[in-house]
Design a protein around this motif. Structure first.
Motif, PDB file in Angstrom:
ATOM      1  N   PRO A  36    -117.144   2.035  87.457  1.00 50.89           N
ATOM      2  CA  PRO A  36    -117.701   1.998  88.812  1.00 50.89           C
ATOM      3  C   PRO A  36    -119.010   2.774  88.962  1.00 50.89           C
ATOM      4  O   PRO A  36    -119.874   2.376  89.742  1.00 50.89           O
ATOM      5  CB  PRO A  36    -116.599   2.585  89.697  1.00 50.89           C
ATOM      6  CG  PRO A  36    -115.579   3.159  88.797  1.00 50.89           C
ATOM      7  CD  PRO A  36    -115.748   2.530  87.464  1.00 50.89           C
ATOM      8  N   ILE A  37    -119.193   3.838  88.191  1.00 50.00           N
ATOM      9  CA  ILE A  37    -120.461   4.580  88.250  1.00 50.00           C
ATOM     10  C   ILE A  37    -121.597   3.713  87.724  1.00 50.00           C
ATOM     11  O   ILE A  37    -122.673   3.631  88.338  1.00 50.00           O
ATOM     12  CB  ILE A  37    -120.363   5.907  87.445  1.00 50.00           C
ATOM     13  CG1 ILE A  37    -119.531   6.945  88.208  1.00 50.00           C
ATOM     14  CG2 ILE A  37    -121.746   6.459  87.131  1.00 50.00           C
ATOM     15  CD1 ILE A  37    -120.203   7.517  89.442  1.00 50.00           C
ATOM     16  N   GLU A  79    -117.551  -0.161  95.013  1.00 53.58           N
ATOM     17  CA  GLU A  79    -117.652   0.810  93.920  1.00 53.58           C
ATOM     18  C   GLU A  79    -117.494   2.241  94.442  1.00 53.58           C
ATOM     19  O   GLU A  79    -116.852   3.071  93.804  1.00 53.58           O
ATOM     20  CB  GLU A  79    -118.989   0.661  93.176  1.00 53.58           C
ATOM     21  CG  GLU A  79    -119.213  -0.702  92.543  1.00 53.58           C
ATOM     22  CD  GLU A  79    -118.097  -1.177  91.637  1.00 53.58           C
ATOM     23  OE1 GLU A  79    -117.352  -0.344  91.070  1.00 53.58           O
ATOM     24  OE2 GLU A  79    -117.950  -2.403  91.487  1.00 53.58           O
ATOM     25  N   LEU A  80    -118.067   2.519  95.606  1.00 48.03           N
ATOM     26  CA  LEU A  80    -117.929   3.857  96.193  1.00 48.03           C
ATOM     27  C   LEU A  80    -116.475   4.164  96.549  1.00 48.03           C
ATOM     28  O   LEU A  80    -116.025   5.307  96.409  1.00 48.03           O
ATOM     29  CB  LEU A  80    -118.815   4.001  97.426  1.00 48.03           C
ATOM     30  CG  LEU A  80    -120.306   4.169  97.146  1.00 48.03           C
ATOM     31  CD1 LEU A  80    -121.108   4.141  98.451  1.00 48.03           C
ATOM     32  CD2 LEU A  80    -120.574   5.477  96.395  1.00 48.03           C
ATOM     33  N   LEU A  81    -115.757   3.156  96.990  1.00 50.89           N
ATOM     34  CA  LEU A  81    -114.333   3.338  97.291  1.00 50.89           C
ATOM     35  C   LEU A  81    -113.568   3.710  96.020  1.00 50.89           C
ATOM     36  O   LEU A  81    -112.736   4.627  96.016  1.00 50.89           O
ATOM     37  CB  LEU A  81    -113.757   2.065  97.917  1.00 50.89           C
ATOM     38  CG  LEU A  81    -112.301   2.123  98.340  1.00 50.89           C
ATOM     39  CD1 LEU A  81    -112.086   3.191  99.401  1.00 50.89           C
ATOM     40  CD2 LEU A  81    -111.838   0.768  98.848  1.00 50.89           C
ATOM     41  N   SER A  82    -113.876   3.010  94.926  1.00 49.93           N
ATOM     42  CA  SER A  82    -113.235   3.310  93.647  1.00 49.93           C
ATOM     43  C   SER A  82    -113.594   4.722  93.175  1.00 49.93           C
ATOM     44  O   SER A  82    -112.721   5.489  92.740  1.00 49.93           O
ATOM     45  CB  SER A  82    -113.673   2.278  92.598  1.00 49.93           C
ATOM     46  OG  SER A  82    -113.145   2.610  91.334  1.00 49.93           O
ATOM     47  N   ILE A  87    -112.324  10.692  92.619  1.00 46.61           N
ATOM     48  CA  ILE A  87    -112.648  12.059  93.035  1.00 46.61           C
ATOM     49  C   ILE A  87    -111.445  12.706  93.726  1.00 46.61           C
ATOM     50  O   ILE A  87    -111.146  13.881  93.502  1.00 46.61           O
ATOM     51  CB  ILE A  87    -113.891  12.072  93.950  1.00 46.61           C
ATOM     52  CG1 ILE A  87    -115.133  11.676  93.150  1.00 46.61           C
ATOM     53  CG2 ILE A  87    -114.089  13.445  94.590  1.00 46.61           C
ATOM     54  CD1 ILE A  87    -116.380  11.477  93.997  1.00 46.61           C
ATOM     55  N   ASP A  88    -110.744  11.938  94.544  1.00 49.49           N
ATOM     56  CA  ASP A  88    -109.537  12.452  95.198  1.00 49.49           C
ATOM     57  C   ASP A  88    -108.490  12.869  94.174  1.00 49.49           C
ATOM     58  O   ASP A  88    -107.799  13.882  94.348  1.00 49.49           O
ATOM     59  CB  ASP A  88    -108.942  11.401  96.147  1.00 49.49           C
ATOM     60  CG  ASP A  88    -109.781  11.193  97.396  1.00 49.49           C
ATOM     61  OD1 ASP A  88    -110.652  12.046  97.683  1.00 49.49           O
ATOM     62  OD2 ASP A  88    -109.576  10.161  98.084  1.00 49.49           O
TER      63      ASP A  88
END
Length: 199
Positions: A36-37, A79-82, A87-88
């Protein structure tokens, strides 16, 4: 006092046996977040190019441009959601580690720190308790700092700014397999000196 020392020793063992798993989970999450990055970096570059484009000879260029922008922004959101999910997971791992360390620290308050017991002074397979707590704190701080840097980069992210996107990407370049000298001292040394605790 013997009962208290037994309780503390059990917490020490619980904390130390969880350390390799903590590092391994970080490695897995960092590996999983690379796709995703990379996708985010690519979509960001596409968005910048599409928004800069000006084609005068196409009658419906503005409409095509808006459609492309919408599609790319939707992909970026996915992608930001993934990335946020990963991160969570890191944040939760750090909180679990902090909870174990805090519980251990609180339990040691009433110990007789002047005693010559194996728990206080250490053994060939277990560092002295004060040293173990100090290294444990450094270990937690290391991962906590990396996590805070990632969160700050995400908070300051602007997908139309290549530098900010690259800052987030670099946060995920931490190599726990081949650490630098400081990382090796904080992580691998601590894992090495605690690997036989409780065995």
């Amino acid at each position: 006092m013997e009962e208290l020392e037994r309780r503390v020793q059990k917490l020490v063992q619980n904390f130390c046996t969880g350390l390799p798993g903590h590092v391994e989970k970080w490695k897995i999450i960092f590996k999983d977040v690379q796709d995703p990055i990379r996708a985010l970096v690519n979509f960001s570059e596409q968005l910048i190019c599409v928004e800069k484009a000006r084609i005068e000879y196409m009658d419906n260029f503005d409409e095509i441009q808006r459609i492309l922008q919408y599609k790319i922004l939707s992909d970026i959101e996915d992608e930001l959601l993934s990335i946020s999910t990963h991160i969570d997971q890191l944040t939760n791992l750090n909180q679990e580690l902090k909870n174990k360390l805090s519980t251990l620290e609180r339990t040691t308050v009433d110990l007789d720190w002047e005693s010559e017991t194996a728990l206080i002074r250490g053994t060939p397979s277990q560092p002295p308790l004060d040293r173990l707590l100090e290294m444990g704190y450094d270990f937690w701080i290391y991962f906590s700092t990396v996590s805070k840097n990632i969160n700050a980069a995400l908070k300051n992210l602007n997908v139309r700014d290549a530098k900010r996107v690259d800052t987030l990407r670099k946060c995920f370049c931490l190599d726990l397999e081949n650490p630098d000298i400081d990382t090796d001292r904080i992580i691998n040394y601590f894992l090495a000196v605690t690997q036989y605790v409780g065995s």
